[in-house]
Design an enzyme around this catalytic site. Structure first.
Site, PDB file in Angstrom:
ATOM      1  N   LYS A  58       1.042  -1.248   0.141  1.00  0.00           N
ATOM      2  CA  LYS A  58      -0.141  -0.035   0.023  1.00  0.00           C
ATOM      3  C   LYS A  58       0.797   1.282  -0.052  1.00  0.00           C
ATOM      4  O   LYS A  58       1.964   1.379   0.632  1.00  0.00           O
ATOM      5  CB  LYS A  58      -0.729  -0.052   1.329  1.00  0.00           C
ATOM      6  CG  LYS A  58      -1.871   1.090   1.418  1.00  0.00           C
ATOM      7  CD  LYS A  58      -2.580   0.961   2.482  1.00  0.00           C
ATOM      8  CE  LYS A  58      -3.728   2.084   2.782  1.00  0.00           C
ATOM      9  NZ  LYS A  58      -4.714   1.723   4.023  1.00  0.00           N
ATOM     10  N   SER A 115      -9.392   1.461   3.040  1.00  0.00           N
ATOM     11  CA  SER A 115      -8.511   2.198   2.341  1.00  0.00           C
ATOM     12  C   SER A 115      -7.481   1.704   1.439  1.00  0.00           C
ATOM     13  O   SER A 115      -7.074   2.021   0.413  1.00  0.00           O
ATOM     14  CB  SER A 115      -8.030   3.454   2.943  1.00  0.00           C
ATOM     15  OG  SER A 115      -7.169   2.990   3.884  1.00  0.00           O
ATOM     16  N   SER A 171      -9.634  -1.067   7.370  1.00  0.00           N
ATOM     17  CA  SER A 171      -9.011  -0.653   5.910  1.00  0.00           C
ATOM     18  C   SER A 171      -8.376  -1.806   5.409  1.00  0.00           C
ATOM     19  O   SER A 171      -8.010  -1.567   4.165  1.00  0.00           O
ATOM     20  CB  SER A 171      -7.998   0.615   5.858  1.00  0.00           C
ATOM     21  OG  SER A 171      -8.762   1.619   5.997  1.00  0.00           O
TER      22      SER A 171
END
Length: 456
Positions: free
Chosen positions: A83, A159, A183
């Site tokens: 990420k 996210s 997330s």
């Protein structure tokens, strides 16, 4: 792509076995993943940066080491994605925002990235995310939304949406995300994956852009619970005698409590049906299942907001002072709201967090795990602002956080495993919560086998 690399079904564990017996080479596996990435990523928007040259060098080195009998373990030669909150040396960390356009590339790896490299993982790039991880849908990113792998009119969930899509489509065999309100678990559930939020403090956060420093976690997104444990063991720095995956524990010996009340009140019908079906399957296998509630569940949202908003606003203060216009409007609005939270409200929320932690511990007394859906709804449409849950229309962001954020507040380990798909082909996730991460993943492996028939 090599004909015998089935990226639609290949797990990390199976790939590791083939790399070890040399029936598959790391460079061929990487080529297959990169071919899938180049064929699909532009439509799905999963990656911000692809480090193809570096990945090829790492895969070539992995093959040479394996040929010489020097495997570094089950992640050796495995393509993985990070990420884009997690520093990778020599690569910009954008956090999905234009706010950091002037920042130089990372001078060194985050601790978790360094541990993956030391284990032989092949890092292929940085994945797209909701800007600064401050959202649950992946709608708001300076690089555009991440689309759902099964329906491009829908969002991935966030996210860590790019991290989920990368694994769901075979662009990578595992990825790392962050989880402050859900997330990792939210996009994993939305995309039909396993997503693990470990216990708070188990995995170091050095070199990871923070959202809320007292709630942030780093965890893996994978296709199976065994895969997720293997990645977790590496990033948590577990010693060799603790790193082996726990054996799946049979549901016949499981003692579980289903969280009801607040956690089941607002939910789409098909999500509810798949969750209740999974619970019945476990009971039919001999699991002893009862119900529980959390007395102060109605305080979760306010408690969470009063902690995350000011902690995020404090970290972002220099950026807000200099580059407020570079944020997406929704994220900027949340950060500015955080600047208005009073110290007394923050301290009251910290005390409320302890109340919730005690109540989760009480719910776990006399049982092994708690069970609840991961999401009350399926992945929302791109641009969808609200979802209908029962008789209420609530914001898509709030809906997707509703069932996960409690366990970031309390720090308990929580994992989502798939438990079915709707008539439209959209995944539904079952969330399992425990006391200790290793025990939790043993139970997750058993549940996974019984509910979804996963055998490795």
């Amino acid at each position: 792509m090599p004909a015998d690399v089935d990226l639609d079904h290949l797990t990390l564990t199976r790939a590791a076995a083939r790399l070890a017996d040399r029936s598959l080479r790391a460079l061929d596996l990487l080529d297959a993943c990169l071919s899938r990435l180049h064929a699909t990523s532009s439509a799905l928007n999963a990656f911000i940066t692809v480090t193809e040259e570096e990945a090829r060098q790492a895969a070539t080195a992995a093959d040479a080491a394996c040929d010489a009998g020097r495997s570094q373990g089950p992640l050796h030669g495995i393509p993985m994605a990070l990420k884009d909150l997690i520093d990778q040396q020599g690569v910009p960390t954008t956090a999905g925002s234009r706010v950091r356009d002037d920042e130089p590339p990372a001078a060194q790896d985050a601790v978790v990235a360094a541990r993956l490299r030391a284990a032989g993982a092949v890092l292929i790039g940085k994945t797209n995310l909701h800007e600064f991880a401050f959202g649950s849908t992946n709608q708001d990113s300076a690089f555009g939304p991440v689309h759902h792998p099964s329906d491009q009119t829908r969002l991935s969930g966030g996210s860590s949406g790019g991290s989920a899509v990368a694994v769901a489509t075979g662009m990578a065999l595992a990825s790392l995300g962050t989880d402050t309100g859900g997330s990792v678990r939210i996009p994993a559930a939305a995309c039909g994956l396993v997503g693990l939020k470990p216990a708070y403090g188990e995995v170091p956060l050095d070199g990871v852009v923070p959202l809320s420093t007292s709630l942030d976690h780093v965890g893996p997104l994978c296709r199976t619970s065994e895969d997720a444990w293997i990645v977790h063991a590496v990033i948590a720095g577990l010693p060799a005698d603790q790193a082996a995956p726990p054996a799946p524990r049979p549901p016949s010996s499981l003692r579980a409590r289903v969280l009801r009340g607040y956690f089941m009140d607002l939910m789409e019908d098909e999500v509810r049906a798949h969750f209740e079906s999974a619970v019945r399957q476990l009971a039919a296998c001999g699991a002893r299942i009862s119900d529980a509630t959390i007395a102060h569940a109605e305080d979760i949202v306010a408690t969470y907001a009063a902690i995350t908003l000011p902690e995020a606003a404090a970290w972002h203060a220099p950026y807000l002072a200099e580059h407020a216009d570079r944020y997406t409007p929704a994220v900027r609005q949340r950060l500015e709201a955080g600047q208005q939270v009073l110290a007394v409200e923050y301290l009251r929320a910290r005390a409320g967090r302890e109340v919730l932690r005690r109540e989760v511990m009480e719910a776990l007394e006399g049982c092994d795990v708690l069970l609840l859906p991961t999401l009350p709804c399926v992945a929302p449409l791109v641009g969808q602002e609200t979802v209908r849950l029962g008789e209420q229309d609530i914001s898509a962001r709030a809906a997707m956080l509703r069932l996960t954020q409690l366990f970031d507040l309390t720090g308990h380990p929580a994992v989502t495993v798939p438990c079915g798909t709707t008539r439209a082909g959209l995944p539904v996730g079952l969330q399992i919560v425990g006391r200790q991460t290793r025990d939790l993943m043993g139970w997750a492996g058993g549940v996974e086998r019984e509910v979804m028939g996963v055998t490795g």
